[in-house]
Design a protein around this motif. Structure first.
Motif, short mmCIF file in Angstrom:
data_model
loop_
_atom_site.label_atom_id
_atom_site.label_comp_id
_atom_site.label_asym_id
_atom_site.label_seq_id
_atom_site.Cartn_x
_atom_site.Cartn_y
_atom_site.Cartn_z
N VAL A 154 3.50 4.42 -13.57
CA VAL A 154 2.86 4.15 -12.28
C VAL A 154 3.00 5.35 -11.34
CG1 VAL A 154 3.03 2.77 -10.16
CG2 VAL A 154 3.06 1.65 -12.40
N ASN A 155 4.18 5.96 -11.32
CA ASN A 155 4.41 7.10 -10.44
C ASN A 155 3.66 8.34 -10.89
OD1 ASN A 155 6.70 7.04 -8.09
ND2 ASN A 155 6.99 5.37 -9.57
N PHE A 162 -1.45 5.28 -7.12
CA PHE A 162 -0.06 4.85 -6.91
C PHE A 162 0.06 4.08 -5.60
CE2 PHE A 162 3.80 5.68 -4.50
CZ PHE A 162 4.76 5.11 -5.33
N ASN A 318 10.33 1.27 -7.35
CA ASN A 318 9.10 2.05 -7.43
C ASN A 318 8.98 3.03 -6.26
OD1 ASN A 318 6.53 2.68 -8.61
ND2 ASN A 318 5.56 1.43 -7.04
N TYR A 322 9.35 7.39 -6.10
CA TYR A 322 8.42 8.24 -5.35
C TYR A 322 9.19 9.14 -4.37
CZ TYR A 322 5.01 9.71 -1.92
OH TYR A 322 4.26 10.48 -1.07
#
Length: 487
Positions: A154-155, A162, A318, A322
């Motif tokens: 996802v990152n 994202f 998550n 980031y």
């Protein structure tokens, strides 16, 4: 770390080149993305499982503790907004410190934030995996590995993709909190079928401050860092379509929403549950949120709250992958970390820095499962109080930069810290008071000493890095040129 500087440190263009060289981050985040990232990083399992600690200590007067903590967070965010609208940068407060205090400060603040973020990554994914392992009857390491892999991917998405994922991921938590506030309001006023008016009966049963000022002081320690994570908004603003406008709107909306959710939730709980019945929740069933929803007769509430706690942990995980990757990218761009972490792909995604955070999260998960002793304990303890150091640096940076920002911008600042310099100084005093208060509590004292040790080590490392590069650690970097896109 790099042994040489690519440009003269005295050149006003040296710092600009560090951000406008070949390695550039992408852009595409919108205000709603920034706001939800701030919420996703701040609204974690601590809200759902740890809220009862402060309430048990202070009773309804815990609201005073949350107001103090929230007010500090609001002032810090206002300072971040003031500096960030003139200096949009992926390193955010770390770069502000280099401009306002000196190279050593930017190095130290950036690394202590990165280390603290990496330390808690393992704890978050371990906590979420323990729930999921129990659900499916499998070893916890299996969902832990799957989640680390999934969120790593996802990152690695384009920044807008994202941001969209994190928006909807965090939105679920926000929706649950809104529903909780509505249900709590209906319970207090007896508006649900089969329920009678409660009013202030529970809230005032033992008085507003049943354990005196000592209880409030204990509660302040319990909730002091509840708003930690809100600073990710300033980091993410550098990758927004319009950094200045996005940060202005995100700062205002994030502050308002987080204050509403925290204070509103605590108010509902203190109106419905006796303070003496609360404490640290060991499971979802013990959570004050679960107990309030049980009062409303909602079926399956324990399983539902377990799912929300897992969601909160994963959303924070998550957002922090980031944040840690962007801080590492910034440190590398400033020659304060290995240059390999400046690498980005064609979409402007810092692949190397993200992979580092993902790999280290796996290491931290393993350390959590192996219970390796002093190293893991030291890192987690130092992470617990590192926010105090980060916020102190932010406040000092704003105090030192305000006049230069006004001169550099050549116009009224888009966001201005209120009551400058007195409110800034007052914030420093409150943070110092919090440090003194931490010394009175054994657990907090260990966290403070661990963070202080980490701070001392990083200060020495910052001086060594400057010496290797032939630079002065006390040099303040020139403010970057203000590009039209950042306005």
């Amino acid at each position: 770390m790099s042994s040489t500087s690519s440009t003269s440190p005295d050149s006003a263009s040296s710092h600009a080149n560090s951000r406008t060289g070949d390695a550039k981050l992408g852009n595409g985040l919108k205000v709603r993305h920034l706001t939800m990232m701030g919420l996703g990083s701040t609204i974690g399992a601590g809200l759902f499982l740890g809220t009862g600690v402060g309430i048990e200590a202070a009773g309804p007067a815990v609201l005073l503790a949350y107001i103090v903590a929230g007010f500090i967070a609001i002032l810090v965010m206002q300072m971040l907004g003031e500096m960030g609208t003139v200096i949009p940068a992926s390193g955010s407060f770390s770069e502000y410190a280099e401009h306002g205090i000196g190279r050593w400060a930017g190095f130290t603040q950036g690394w202590i934030y990165w280390l603290a973020t990496v330390a808690v990554l393992g704890a978050e994914i371990t906590g979420a995996a323990s729930f999921m392992g129990a659900w499916f009857g499998i070893d916890a390491w299996i969902p832990a590995a799957a989640c680390v892999l999934f969120f790593g991917v996802v990152n690695l998405l384009q920044i807008r993709a994202f941001g969209e994922f994190e928006f909807w991921f965090a939105f679920i938590k926000v929706a649950v909190l809104v529903a909780f506030l509505v249900i709590g309001f209906l319970l207090v006023f007896g508006l649900l079928p089969g329920h009678t008016f409660i009013g202030t009966e529970v809230f005032t049963a033992d008085g507003f401050m049943p354990n005196g000022m000592g209880g409030v002081a204990t509660a302040i320690l319990a909730v002091a860092f509840a708003f930690g994570g809100i600073e990710v908004v300033a980091i993410a603003s550098a990758e927004s379509e319009n950094p200045q406008r996005s940060l202005i709107n995100a700062v205002r909306s994030t502050i308002t929403r987080i204050s509403l959710f925290y204070l509103g939730s605590v108010l509902v709980i203190t109106f419905l549950l006796p303070h003496s019945s609360l404490g640290q929740a060991e499971s979802a069933a013990d959570s004050p949120f679960t107990r309030v929803l049980n009062l409303a007769g909602i079926p399956g509430v324990v399983g539902f709250m377990e799912a929300i706690i897992v969601l909160a942990l994963l959303s924070a995980f998550n957002a922090q992958i980031y944040a840690s990757s962007r801080m590492m990218f910034s440190l590398a761009k400033r020659h304060e970390a290995p240059q390999v972490f400046t690498r980005v792909d064609g979409r402007g995604v810092p692949v190397a820095a993200i992979l580092l955070s993902v790999c280290l999260s796996i290491v931290m998960v393993v350390l959590n499962y192996l219970d390796t002793g002093w190293l893991l304990t030291f890192m987690l303890n130092s992470a617990g109080a590192s926010l105090l150091i980060v916020w102190t640096f932010i406040v000092v940076s704003q105090l030192r930069l305000r006049r230069r920002l006004e001169q550099h911008a050549g116009e009224a600042l888009p966001i201005r810290m209120w009551g400058f310099p007195w409110l800034t100084i007052a914030t420093l005093v409150v943070l110092a008071g919090l440090a003194l208060l931490m010394l009175t509590d054994p657990d907090s004292r260990v966290q403070l000493f661990s963070a202080a040790t980490m701070f001392a080590i990083l200060v020495v490392a910052s001086f060594a890095n400057s010496a290797i590069r032939g630079l002065s650690p006390f040099e303040k970097l020139p403010l970057p040129e203000i590009s039209p896109q950042s306005r």
